[in-house]
Design an enzyme around this catalytic site. Structure first.
Site, PDB file in Angstrom:
ATOM      1  N   GLY A  48      48.514  19.373  19.754  1.00 41.81           N
ATOM      2  CA  GLY A  48      48.687  20.499  20.668  1.00 41.81           C
ATOM      3  C   GLY A  48      47.733  20.573  21.831  1.00 41.81           C
ATOM      4  N   ASP A 107      45.468  31.282  16.117  1.00 42.22           N
ATOM      5  CA  ASP A 107      46.192  32.432  15.593  1.00 42.22           C
ATOM      6  C   ASP A 107      45.493  32.921  14.338  1.00 42.22           C
ATOM      7  OD1 ASP A 107      47.242  30.358  13.962  1.00 42.22           O
ATOM      8  OD2 ASP A 107      49.077  30.285  15.115  1.00 42.22           O
ATOM      9  N   VAL A 157      55.180  30.982  20.497  1.00 40.15           N
ATOM     10  CA  VAL A 157      55.225  30.408  21.836  1.00 40.15           C
ATOM     11  C   VAL A 157      55.227  28.889  21.780  1.00 40.15           C
ATOM     12  CG1 VAL A 157      54.171  32.392  22.995  1.00 40.15           C
ATOM     13  CG2 VAL A 157      52.716  30.600  22.056  1.00 40.15           C
ATOM     14  N   ARG A 169      56.701  20.565  23.755  1.00 40.80           N
ATOM     15  CA  ARG A 169      55.322  20.368  24.224  1.00 40.80           C
ATOM     16  C   ARG A 169      55.267  20.105  25.723  1.00 40.80           C
ATOM     17  NH1 ARG A 169      51.874  19.674  19.822  1.00 40.80           N
ATOM     18  NH2 ARG A 169      52.786  18.718  17.974  1.00 40.80           N
TER      19      ARG A 169
END
Length: 187
Positions: A48, A107, A157, A169
């Site tokens: 990510g 998160d 998201v 991505r």
């Protein structure tokens, strides 16, 4: 949004490419000031953070090195499982070095918390966090993020490195994924 086509699976654009680039420039400026004359190693968390780290590295005006770790805590789910597996460890020694952990999104904070403990055991001179996105208030553990980017709401998201099941991505913005795109019913 400046001629950028919105993917059909995106319900709404949360942050434009321009907003993201402006924030990265600001983060890069702060990091440059804070690490001047220091041996800085950026550690990106794959997959990510690779898009963010590439842009962040170009906005830091210092000689820096980078390394990567690959971890798994999601699988194909939309929520972190809290179980962290290290798939790729660091190539460089970090003892006595200034390390900046570069994360795409925080998160639950469980993955980052685990990585901090794991890396602190290697005795870096300093260890800080830079995260482009932060679902503040969703953390299961307290975290001190020295270089926070955007606070975002607790929605799923994708884009700018963030994925669902390895897709999306490459979107240049951050978008809210339509629930139907990940098998959930619309509410």
């Amino acid at each position: 949004m400046n001629g950028v086509e919105i993917h059909e699976d995106i319900e709404a654009v949360l942050l434009s490419s321009e907003q993201i680039q402006d924030k990265i420039a600001t983060l890069g400026k702060h990091i440059t000031e804070d690490y001047r004359d220091k041996d800085l190693l950026l550690v990106g968390i794959l997959k990510g953070a690779f898009v963010f780290m590439a842009d962040l590295a170009r906005s830091i005006h210092l000689p820096i090195e980078f390394d990567f770790m690959a971890v798994s805590s999601y699988g194909s789910s939309t929520r972190s499982s809290g179980v962290v597996r290290i798939l790729k460890d660091l190539d460089y020694e970090i003892t006595g070095r200034h390390v900046l952990l570069v994360e795409d999104i925080i998160d639950s904070g469980l993955t980052v918390s685990y990585l901090l403990r794991y890396l602190e055991a290697r005795r870096p001179e300093s260890l800080e966090i830079c995260s482009l996105f932060w679902k503040r208030g969703e953390q299961a553990v307290p975290l001190d993020v020295k270089y926070p980017g955007f606070d975002i709401p607790p929605v799923f998201v994708v884009g700018y490195g963030l994925d669902y099941s390895e897709k999306y991505r490459n979107l240049p913005y951050i978008g809210v994924l339509k629930p139907v795109a990940y098998g959930a019913e619309s509410t």
